[in-house]
Motif scaffolding. Structure first.
Motif, mmCIF file in Angstrom:
data_model
loop_
_atom_site.group_PDB
_atom_site.id
_atom_site.type_symbol
_atom_site.label_atom_id
_atom_site.label_comp_id
_atom_site.label_asym_id
_atom_site.label_seq_id
_atom_site.Cartn_x
_atom_site.Cartn_y
_atom_site.Cartn_z
ATOM 1 N N GLU A 75 0.123 11.816 -5.651
ATOM 2 C CA GLU A 75 1.353 12.766 -5.087
ATOM 3 C C GLU A 75 1.045 13.758 -4.580
ATOM 4 O OE1 GLU A 75 5.207 14.657 -7.846
ATOM 5 O OE2 GLU A 75 3.649 13.171 -8.720
ATOM 6 N N SER A 76 0.155 14.543 -5.080
ATOM 7 C CA SER A 76 -0.044 15.795 -4.435
ATOM 8 C C SER A 76 -0.763 15.976 -2.965
ATOM 9 C CB SER A 76 -1.184 16.631 -5.391
ATOM 10 O OG SER A 76 -2.502 16.072 -5.319
ATOM 11 N N VAL A 77 -0.973 14.774 -2.548
ATOM 12 C CA VAL A 77 -1.579 14.941 -1.225
ATOM 13 C C VAL A 77 -0.879 14.058 -0.164
ATOM 14 C CG1 VAL A 77 -3.613 14.119 0.402
ATOM 15 C CG2 VAL A 77 -4.147 15.057 -2.154
ATOM 16 N N VAL A 78 -0.535 12.748 -0.417
ATOM 17 C CA VAL A 78 0.344 11.750 0.469
ATOM 18 C C VAL A 78 1.782 12.405 0.308
ATOM 19 C CG1 VAL A 78 1.065 9.696 0.932
ATOM 20 C CG2 VAL A 78 -1.277 10.207 0.415
ATOM 21 N N SER A 79 2.331 12.384 -1.002
ATOM 22 C CA SER A 79 3.557 12.797 -0.991
ATOM 23 C C SER A 79 3.937 14.165 -0.326
ATOM 24 C CB SER A 79 4.462 12.798 -2.306
ATOM 25 O OG SER A 79 3.641 13.719 -3.420
ATOM 26 N N ASP A 80 3.036 14.914 -0.139
ATOM 27 C CA ASP A 80 3.267 16.376 0.450
ATOM 28 C C ASP A 80 3.308 16.433 2.028
ATOM 29 O OD1 ASP A 80 3.273 17.596 -1.974
ATOM 30 O OD2 ASP A 80 1.315 18.284 -1.930
ATOM 31 N N GLY A 81 3.125 15.362 2.532
ATOM 32 C CA GLY A 81 3.394 15.111 3.838
ATOM 33 C C GLY A 81 2.122 14.758 4.470
ATOM 34 N N HIS A 82 1.199 14.676 4.144
ATOM 35 C CA HIS A 82 -0.155 14.387 4.622
ATOM 36 C C HIS A 82 -0.431 12.586 4.632
ATOM 37 C CE1 HIS A 82 -1.210 18.478 4.677
ATOM 38 N NE2 HIS A 82 -1.066 18.579 3.247
ATOM 39 N N SER A 83 -1.007 12.267 5.504
ATOM 40 C CA SER A 83 -1.093 10.755 5.538
ATOM 41 C C SER A 83 -2.563 10.416 5.102
ATOM 42 C CB SER A 83 -0.868 10.397 7.085
ATOM 43 O OG SER A 83 -1.756 10.745 7.975
ATOM 44 N N HIS A 84 -2.717 9.007 5.180
ATOM 45 C CA HIS A 84 -4.163 8.410 4.760
ATOM 46 C C HIS A 84 -5.017 8.874 6.001
ATOM 47 C CE1 HIS A 84 -3.137 6.729 1.154
ATOM 48 N NE2 HIS A 84 -1.993 6.223 1.757
ATOM 49 N N GLU A 85 -4.460 8.901 7.261
ATOM 50 C CA GLU A 85 -5.070 9.390 8.540
ATOM 51 C C GLU A 85 -5.699 10.862 8.484
ATOM 52 O OE1 GLU A 85 -2.529 7.671 8.375
ATOM 53 O OE2 GLU A 85 -3.131 5.631 9.014
ATOM 54 N N ASP A 86 -5.002 11.509 7.910
ATOM 55 C CA ASP A 86 -5.251 12.953 7.679
ATOM 56 C C ASP A 86 -6.579 13.047 6.672
ATOM 57 O OD1 ASP A 86 -3.339 14.058 9.239
ATOM 58 O OD2 ASP A 86 -2.075 14.184 7.698
ATOM 59 N N ILE A 87 -6.587 12.079 5.619
ATOM 60 C CA ILE A 87 -7.504 12.353 4.622
ATOM 61 C C ILE A 87 -8.828 11.812 5.419
ATOM 62 C CG2 ILE A 87 -8.366 11.229 2.455
ATOM 63 C CD1 ILE A 87 -5.367 11.195 1.676
ATOM 64 N N ALA A 88 -8.558 10.495 6.013
ATOM 65 C CA ALA A 88 -9.802 10.069 6.696
ATOM 66 C C ALA A 88 -10.574 10.863 7.601
ATOM 67 C CB ALA A 88 -9.533 8.596 7.155
ATOM 68 N N ARG A 89 -9.783 11.602 8.357
ATOM 69 C CA ARG A 89 -10.327 12.330 9.403
ATOM 70 C C ARG A 89 -10.926 13.743 8.844
ATOM 71 N NH1 ARG A 89 -9.668 13.548 14.852
ATOM 72 N NH2 ARG A 89 -9.821 15.763 15.298
ATOM 73 N N GLY A 90 -10.230 14.269 7.508
ATOM 74 C CA GLY A 90 -10.993 15.377 7.001
ATOM 75 C C GLY A 90 -12.362 14.936 6.527
ATOM 76 N N GLU A 91 -12.474 13.587 5.800
ATOM 77 C CA GLU A 91 -13.586 12.932 5.425
ATOM 78 C C GLU A 91 -14.899 13.012 6.523
ATOM 79 O OE1 GLU A 91 -15.334 9.113 2.807
ATOM 80 O OE2 GLU A 91 -13.309 9.170 3.803
ATOM 81 N N ARG A 92 -14.240 12.698 7.695
ATOM 82 C CA ARG A 92 -15.289 12.505 8.881
ATOM 83 C C ARG A 92 -15.853 14.012 9.273
ATOM 84 N NH1 ARG A 92 -11.024 9.139 10.859
ATOM 85 N NH2 ARG A 92 -11.572 7.002 10.628
#
Length: 386
Positions: free
Chosen positions: A39-56
């Motif tokens: 909830e705190s990450v995806v539902s705040d407007g961030h996509s799974h692509e943002d998470i994956a890009r940040g991980e890279r």
């Protein structure tokens, strides 16, 4: 009616429908759980692509023309055998998960403290890319790192040996295709012996954890404190001479020094800040216990250290040389019994042994040249198992 639906003819007549119903229920449940934890990450407007890009970016896979060290080169994602003084990725994630991006940005690009300033020299990352790193760390704080997958090498080897034994038995009794019968006999005995050795070895290791060195909530180095700074063990472990346990030092005791010392030469401010925060908020540090004995074994530090006058290193090893505290000795029953047989006690000058008059007379008359712990009843079964 209940029997009809749960255990009776309905399940027998509608197995596909019932299985589909269970599958849909599990899918909905797992989706809801995932939505809650995300909830705190995806539902705040961030996509799974943002998470994956940040991980890279965190792992140094982006940008391709990077001229600075990757985040993961200092902030490890997995437990390591040697002490990494820098905070782990999970430490950073937990610290900034409830803070806004501006606070995170200021900490990364304008660090405080000599250690962090030196580590972040020439660290240059765009604001948009740093935002994705923050998103990745927020996601990490909620879901944690990927667990280390267990290895099955011993199990695979054990099953392979079982197949060899099966083949050898079938060959000897039924097939009888190999003329030289000694070959399947050797394979049978060798594989069976190997299996027995594996079973015995693993059985002996049950409840033993020599070299166990778990990650701790604070990177505390005995080498720095007991070795470099020469702090006596009993200054921190205050109950070692009177209690069953050596005791874990209270956070207030740590603050005797760290009320002034707020930055470490190796660790910077991050680890010491955990101690200060725990003391100020009255929240004890949840240290992970290293030395464990089975529940049916009684052991008292008071008897060994307070009365027996043993040195800590005799059981715990050269603690003053350990950055990461580990279990030095195996602490098995045999190890304890052998120690009792070999360790001499000062029966003449130690008041704890004054009632062993017969042993004292034997020493004085020359009938014996030493008295060991075993001679004064240390290996009596009821001493440890009562």
């Amino acid at each position: 009616m209940r029997e009809y639906f749960l255990g009776g003819s309905y399940m027998k007549k509608r197995p596909i429908f019932f299985s589909l119903l269970v599958f849909v229920a599990c899918f909905i449940l797992s989706t809801n759980i995932y939505a809650e934890t995300n909830e705190s990450v995806v539902s705040d407007g961030h996509s799974h692509e943002d998470i994956a890009r940040g991980e890279r970016f965190f792992k140094g896979l982006l940008p391709f023309d990077r001229k600075y060290s990757s985040c993961v080169s200092c902030h490890n994602l997995k437990q390591v055998d040697t002490l990494n003084w820098n905070p782990s990725a999970m430490d950073i994630a937990m610290k900034f998960v409830d803070k806004d991006y501006e606070t995170f940005q200021a900490s990364v690009l304008n660090p405080s403290g000599k250690k962090m300033e030196a580590s972040h020299v020439n660290f240059n990352i765009s604001e948009e890319d740093l935002k994705t790193v923050k998103v990745y760390l927020d996601d990490l704080a909620h879901h944690g790192t990927h667990p280390v997958k267990p290895t099955f090498n011993n199990l695979i080897l054990f099953l392979f040996l079982g197949l060899l034994i099966t083949w050898a038995v079938i060959e000897l009794i039924f097939l009888k295709k190999i003329k030289l019968k000694l070959i399947p006999v050797i394979i049978l005995l060798g594989a069976f012996g190997w299996q027995v050795n594996m079973i015995v070895t693993d059985a002996i290791r049950l409840s033993r954890q020599q070299d166990y060195a778990p990650d701790q909530p604070i990177k505390f180095s005995h080498k720095v404190h007991a070795g470099d700074n020469g702090i006596d063990c009993m200054y921190c472990h205050t109950t070692v001479e009177q209690g069953k346990s050596a005791g874990i030092p209270a956070t207030n005791l740590c603050m005797n020094c760290h009320v002034i010392i707020r930055e470490g030469t190796n660790s910077g401010k991050f680890e010491i800040a955990k101690v200060v925060d725990a003391a100020e908020n009255g929240k004890p540090v949840e240290w992970n216990r290293i030395h464990n004995l089975p529940d049916h074994v009684f052991f008292s530090h008071a008897v060994h250290v307070g009365s027996g006058k043993l040195d800590c290193a005799q059981c715990h090893g050269a603690v003053e040389e350990m950055d990461i505290m580990r279990q030095e000795s195996e602490l098995s029953m045999g190890w304890c019994i052998n120690c009792h047989r070999d360790t001499e006690v000062d029966i003449m000058n130690n008041g704890y042994y004054q009632h062993h008059i017969e042993r004292q007379e034997e020493l004085q008359s020359g009938a014996r040249d030493k008295v060991t712990a075993n001679d004064v009843g240390a290996n009596d079964c009821m001493r440890c198992h009562y």
